[in-house]
Design an enzyme around this catalytic site. Structure first.
Site, PDB file in Angstrom:
ATOM      1  N   ASN A   9       0.995  -1.464  -0.030  1.00 36.99           N
ATOM      2  CA  ASN A   9       0.035  -0.123  -0.202  1.00 36.99           C
ATOM      3  C   ASN A   9       0.822   1.108   0.023  1.00 36.99           C
ATOM      4  O   ASN A   9       1.559   1.349   0.683  1.00 36.99           O
ATOM      5  CB  ASN A   9      -0.687   0.102   1.302  1.00 36.99           C
ATOM      6  CG  ASN A   9      -1.782   1.109   1.788  1.00 36.99           C
ATOM      7  OD1 ASN A   9      -2.061   1.765   0.438  1.00 36.99           O
ATOM      8  ND2 ASN A   9      -2.000   1.284   2.539  1.00 36.99           N
ATOM      9  N   TRP A  10       1.056   1.920  -1.083  1.00 36.58           N
ATOM     10  CA  TRP A  10       2.368   2.903  -1.109  1.00 36.58           C
ATOM     11  C   TRP A  10       1.629   4.521  -0.330  1.00 36.58           C
ATOM     12  O   TRP A  10       2.294   5.330  -0.338  1.00 36.58           O
ATOM     13  CB  TRP A  10       2.419   3.419  -2.350  1.00 36.58           C
ATOM     14  CG  TRP A  10       3.449   2.196  -3.122  1.00 36.58           C
ATOM     15  CD1 TRP A  10       4.261   0.768  -2.740  1.00 36.58           C
ATOM     16  CD2 TRP A  10       4.225   2.224  -4.824  1.00 36.58           C
ATOM     17  NE1 TRP A  10       5.081   0.861  -2.852  1.00 36.58           N
ATOM     18  CE2 TRP A  10       4.577   1.316  -4.780  1.00 36.58           C
ATOM     19  CE3 TRP A  10       3.868   3.158  -5.529  1.00 36.58           C
ATOM     20  CZ2 TRP A  10       5.369   0.805  -5.879  1.00 36.58           C
ATOM     21  CZ3 TRP A  10       3.984   2.004  -7.137  1.00 36.58           C
ATOM     22  CH2 TRP A  10       5.263   1.179  -6.889  1.00 36.58           C
ATOM     23  N   LYS A  11      -0.338   3.856  -0.307  1.00 41.12           N
ATOM     24  CA  LYS A  11      -0.112   5.519   0.113  1.00 41.12           C
ATOM     25  C   LYS A  11      -0.468   6.855  -1.169  1.00 41.12           C
ATOM     26  O   LYS A  11       0.187   6.930  -1.977  1.00 41.12           O
ATOM     27  CB  LYS A  11       0.217   5.800   2.202  1.00 41.12           C
ATOM     28  CG  LYS A  11       0.482   4.270   2.658  1.00 41.12           C
ATOM     29  CD  LYS A  11       0.166   4.829   3.783  1.00 41.12           C
ATOM     30  CE  LYS A  11       0.322   3.525   4.595  1.00 41.12           C
ATOM     31  NZ  LYS A  11       0.120   3.533   6.544  1.00 41.12           N
ATOM     32  N   HIS A  95      -9.427   1.549   4.300  1.00 41.73           N
ATOM     33  CA  HIS A  95      -8.506   1.254   5.137  1.00 41.73           C
ATOM     34  C   HIS A  95      -7.962   2.707   6.218  1.00 41.73           C
ATOM     35  O   HIS A  95      -9.220   3.054   6.461  1.00 41.73           O
ATOM     36  CB  HIS A  95      -6.464   2.204   4.542  1.00 41.73           C
ATOM     37  CG  HIS A  95      -5.793   1.986   4.592  1.00 41.73           C
ATOM     38  ND1 HIS A  95      -5.500   3.094   5.993  1.00 41.73           N
ATOM     39  CD2 HIS A  95      -5.086   1.267   5.117  1.00 41.73           C
ATOM     40  CE1 HIS A  95      -4.334   2.226   6.757  1.00 41.73           C
ATOM     41  NE2 HIS A  95      -3.464   1.581   6.194  1.00 41.73           N
ATOM     42  N   GLU A  97      -7.152   4.740   7.593  1.00 41.19           N
ATOM     43  CA  GLU A  97      -6.609   5.739   7.571  1.00 41.19           C
ATOM     44  C   GLU A  97      -7.690   6.847   6.862  1.00 41.19           C
ATOM     45  O   GLU A  97      -8.548   7.787   7.042  1.00 41.19           O
ATOM     46  CB  GLU A  97      -5.324   6.229   6.533  1.00 41.19           C
ATOM     47  CG  GLU A  97      -4.240   5.887   7.650  1.00 41.19           C
ATOM     48  CD  GLU A  97      -3.548   5.696   6.981  1.00 41.19           C
ATOM     49  OE1 GLU A  97      -2.878   5.901   5.862  1.00 41.19           O
ATOM     50  OE2 GLU A  97      -1.707   5.655   7.529  1.00 41.19           O
ATOM     51  N   GLU A 167      -5.813  -5.236  10.529  1.00 45.78           N
ATOM     52  CA  GLU A 167      -4.138  -3.955  10.538  1.00 45.78           C
ATOM     53  C   GLU A 167      -4.421  -3.190  11.963  1.00 45.78           C
ATOM     54  O   GLU A 167      -5.665  -2.172  12.215  1.00 45.78           O
ATOM     55  CB  GLU A 167      -4.539  -3.229   9.697  1.00 45.78           C
ATOM     56  CG  GLU A 167      -3.988  -3.599   8.226  1.00 45.78           C
ATOM     57  CD  GLU A 167      -3.472  -2.467   7.619  1.00 45.78           C
ATOM     58  OE1 GLU A 167      -2.275  -2.509   6.801  1.00 45.78           O
ATOM     59  OE2 GLU A 167      -3.520  -1.652   7.541  1.00 45.78           O
ATOM     60  N   GLY A 173       1.865   2.187  11.052  1.00 46.40           N
ATOM     61  CA  GLY A 173       3.205   3.305  10.598  1.00 46.40           C
ATOM     62  C   GLY A 173       3.952   4.015  11.914  1.00 46.40           C
ATOM     63  O   GLY A 173       4.908   4.686  11.608  1.00 46.40           O
ATOM     64  N   SER A 212       2.784  -2.106  10.507  1.00 41.38           N
ATOM     65  CA  SER A 212       5.252  -1.981  10.213  1.00 41.38           C
ATOM     66  C   SER A 212       5.630  -3.482   9.897  1.00 41.38           C
ATOM     67  O   SER A 212       6.682  -4.388  10.474  1.00 41.38           O
ATOM     68  CB  SER A 212       5.388  -1.565  12.160  1.00 41.38           C
ATOM     69  OG  SER A 212       4.439  -0.008  11.720  1.00 41.38           O
ATOM     70  N   GLY A 233       2.644  -1.707   4.322  1.00 40.65           N
ATOM     71  CA  GLY A 233       3.612   0.636   3.868  1.00 40.65           C
ATOM     72  C   GLY A 233       4.406   0.646   3.578  1.00 40.65           C
ATOM     73  O   GLY A 233       5.085   0.127   2.275  1.00 40.65           O
ATOM     74  N   GLY A 234       5.122   1.156   4.879  1.00 39.65           N
ATOM     75  CA  GLY A 234       6.044   1.756   4.935  1.00 39.65           C
ATOM     76  C   GLY A 234       7.564   1.105   3.607  1.00 39.65           C
ATOM     77  O   GLY A 234       8.213   1.068   2.894  1.00 39.65           O
TER      78      GLY A 234
END
Ligand code: PEP
Length: 250
Positions: A9-11, A95, A97, A167, A173, A212, A233-234
């Site tokens: 997930n590159w956000k 998600h 977010e 999640e 993150g 993470s 993500g990261g």
């Protein structure tokens, strides 16, 4: 047998050029991977260019959101068939977010999930508790509501092909990962609950862990019987670290 799925997930990161360059770097690194499905979810503006870049590779493409209506006066939104048309086979829905910053609810998650299936997309529906909810010992209650309300009314076939991402919000993150035992406990709970609602689909639904995930913790997480992959993500932003996640078995 559930095929593991590693989803990046590159956000809200990467321009079109950066996204295509990242795929050019990733393709050779995962070219020999046959036993894990690899998925990248860039921003809307990069979807079409990335879909061209991954033609003739096994890498799949997903969007990070969609709107449930097919077309019309919904300024700023993107429909399920437009997401499909841009080359996607998956879409992330709900998600944390989006729930936190854009007011998404279990009701909108449900509408989006059904609309995604209607366009031939596989939804990856995110669930998870906040730190406060975990500390109040209501994790299972929160997840149960998200699953029952967000995923109500699916057909048996839809329920089997759906992907759920657990999640924990406190792990996204933050560098704080749920321990493999903590994650497995919730994944097992989700599968059992899913069996109550959707019977045998519980054996085929894939449940990803997100929060993470990195090259150091991935293999211990993936050893858990009810963890079928990761939503990352990261660590998905760089081809090198994402390819290490995809190759967690090696
Ligand atoms: C995510 O974006 O869904 C996520 C889990 O992010 P991170 O891996 O950076 O915690």
């Amino acid at each position: 047998m559930r095929t593991p799925l590693m989803a990046g997930n590159w956000k809200m990161n990467k321009t079109v050029g950066e996204a295509v360059a990242a795929l050019k770097a990733l393709k050779p690194l995962v070219a020999d991977v046959k036993d894990v499905e690899v998925l990248i979810c860039p921003v809307f503006t990069s979807l079409y260019a990335v879909s061209r870049e991954i033609e003739n590779s096994e890498i799949k493409l997903g969007a990070q959101n969609l709107f449930w209506e097919a077309k019309g006066a919904f300024t700023g939104e993107v429909s399920p068939s437009m997401v499909k048309d841009a080359g996607c086979s998956y879409v992330i829905i709900g998600h944390s977010e989006r729930r936190q910053y854009f007011g998404e609810t279990d009701e909108t998650v449900n509408k989006k999930t059904k609309a995604a299936f209607g366009a031939g997309l596989i939804p990856i529906v995110c669930v998870g508790e906040t730190l406060k909810e975990r500390e109040e010992n209501i994790t299972f209650k929160v997840i149960e509501k998200q699953i029952r309300d967000g995923l109500s009314g699916l057909s048996g076939e839809q329920a089997s092909s759906l992907v759920i991402a657990y999640e924990p919000v406190w792990a996204i993150g933050t560098g704080k990962t749920a321990t493999p035992d903590q994650a497995q406990e919730v994944h097992a709970f989700i599968r059992k609950l899913y069996a109550e609602i959707y019977k045998e689909a519980a054996e085929s639904v894939r449940i990803l862990y997100g929060g993470s995930v990195n090259p150091k913790n991935v293999s211990d997480l993936m050893k858990q019987p009810d963890i079928d992959g990761g939503l990352v993500g990261g660590a998905s932003l760089e081809a090198d670290s994402f390819s290490q996640l995809v190759k967690y078995l090696k």
